[in-house]
Design a protein around this motif. Structure first.
Motif, mmCIF file in Angstrom:
data_model
loop_
_atom_site.group_PDB
_atom_site.id
_atom_site.type_symbol
_atom_site.label_atom_id
_atom_site.label_comp_id
_atom_site.label_asym_id
_atom_site.label_seq_id
_atom_site.Cartn_x
_atom_site.Cartn_y
_atom_site.Cartn_z
ATOM 1 N N UNK A 46 1.250 -16.423 -6.485
ATOM 2 C CA UNK A 46 1.173 -15.051 -5.987
ATOM 3 C C UNK A 46 1.065 -15.056 -4.456
ATOM 4 N N UNK A 47 0.223 -15.926 -3.913
ATOM 5 C CA UNK A 47 0.071 -16.019 -2.462
ATOM 6 C C UNK A 47 1.354 -16.539 -1.815
ATOM 7 N N UNK A 48 2.010 -17.462 -2.469
ATOM 8 C CA UNK A 48 3.278 -18.007 -1.965
ATOM 9 C C UNK A 48 4.343 -16.903 -1.883
ATOM 10 N N UNK A 49 4.395 -16.059 -2.894
ATOM 11 C CA UNK A 49 5.340 -14.938 -2.921
ATOM 12 C C UNK A 49 5.005 -13.954 -1.805
ATOM 13 N N UNK A 50 3.726 -13.645 -1.654
ATOM 14 C CA UNK A 50 3.296 -12.723 -0.594
ATOM 15 C C UNK A 50 3.677 -13.275 0.777
ATOM 16 N N UNK A 51 3.457 -14.549 0.991
ATOM 17 C CA UNK A 51 3.821 -15.172 2.269
ATOM 18 C C UNK A 51 5.327 -15.155 2.486
ATOM 19 N N UNK A 52 6.075 -15.418 1.440
ATOM 20 C CA UNK A 52 7.535 -15.445 1.552
ATOM 21 C C UNK A 52 8.070 -14.091 2.020
ATOM 22 N N UNK A 53 7.562 -13.015 1.431
ATOM 23 C CA UNK A 53 8.047 -11.674 1.763
ATOM 24 C C UNK A 53 7.230 -10.999 2.875
ATOM 25 N N UNK A 54 6.231 -11.700 3.375
ATOM 26 C CA UNK A 54 5.375 -11.159 4.432
ATOM 27 C C UNK A 54 4.725 -9.842 4.003
ATOM 28 N N UNK A 55 4.156 -9.851 2.811
ATOM 29 C CA UNK A 55 3.430 -8.700 2.280
ATOM 30 C C UNK A 55 2.065 -9.187 1.804
ATOM 31 N N UNK A 56 1.192 -8.257 1.499
ATOM 32 C CA UNK A 56 -0.126 -8.635 0.988
ATOM 33 C C UNK A 56 -0.065 -8.811 -0.527
ATOM 34 N N UNK A 57 -1.023 -9.565 -1.038
ATOM 35 C CA UNK A 57 -1.116 -9.692 -2.495
ATOM 36 C C UNK A 57 -1.497 -8.349 -3.114
ATOM 37 N N UNK A 58 -2.260 -7.539 -2.386
ATOM 38 C CA UNK A 58 -2.583 -6.189 -2.879
ATOM 39 C C UNK A 58 -1.312 -5.382 -3.106
ATOM 40 N N UNK A 59 -0.350 -5.524 -2.215
ATOM 41 C CA UNK A 59 0.917 -4.817 -2.382
ATOM 42 C C UNK A 59 1.646 -5.334 -3.628
ATOM 43 N N UNK A 65 0.112 0.589 -1.622
ATOM 44 C CA UNK A 65 1.537 0.884 -1.468
ATOM 45 C C UNK A 65 2.050 0.441 -0.106
ATOM 46 N N UNK A 66 1.171 -0.102 0.713
ATOM 47 C CA UNK A 66 1.561 -0.548 2.041
ATOM 48 C C UNK A 66 1.737 -2.062 2.016
ATOM 49 N N UNK A 67 2.971 -2.547 2.182
ATOM 50 C CA UNK A 67 3.209 -3.988 2.084
ATOM 51 C C UNK A 67 2.489 -4.805 3.149
ATOM 52 N N UNK A 68 2.288 -4.227 4.307
ATOM 53 C CA UNK A 68 1.619 -4.949 5.382
ATOM 54 C C UNK A 68 0.800 -3.941 6.175
#
Length: 133
Positions: A46-59, A65-68
């Motif tokens: 999950x953290x790897x995916x968030x880092x890849x897309x530059x978004x938060x895990x909360x998103x 609803x705010x990716x960053x």
């Protein structure tokens, strides 16, 4: 839901499942199951995916609803102003704030003042992406 967010992020970036799976060091089949909701990633992925897309895990987990969240603050948009935007307006603002290759010739004093112009550009961009498919 997570699977919808993941698929939307991948499609918005015009990335194939194969490319994303390779980038995350997982199988195509596993990614397919994540995108269809048949499987959930562990915390590390999950953290790897968030880092890849530059978004938060909360998103990714639909907690926010705010990716960053810091992006809108860096652009001079207060939390109150951001929260008062419609879902579509947030999508447009987030699109522009997460694009490193965009710049403004005549930067508006307040980025929200340019929202209407952003929406026109965003709609053109979305149609171009659809035509590429």
């Amino acid at each position: 839901m997570f699977h919808e967010r993941l698929k939307k992020l991948r499609e918005n970036e015009n990335i194939t499942r194969e490319h994303l799976a390779n980038s995350l060091d997982i199988t195509y089949s596993a990614l397919s199951k994540y995108e269809t909701g048949k499987r959930e990633p562990d915390f590390e992925l999950l953290q790897k995916i968030a880092n890849y897309f530059n978004v938060t895990t909360d998103y990714l987990l639909c907690v926010s609803d705010n990716p960053n969240p810091s992006n809108h603050k860096l652009a001079g948009i207060s939390d109150d102003d951001y929260n008062n935007l419609s879902a579509y307006q947030k999508e447009v603002i987030d699109f522009f704030l997460t694009r490193e290759n965009l710049f403004f010739k005549n930067q508006p004093e307040n980025i929200l003042d340019a929202l209407e112009q952003f929406e026109v550009y965003y709609e053109v961009w979305k149609k171009q992406q659809e035509n590429k498919k």
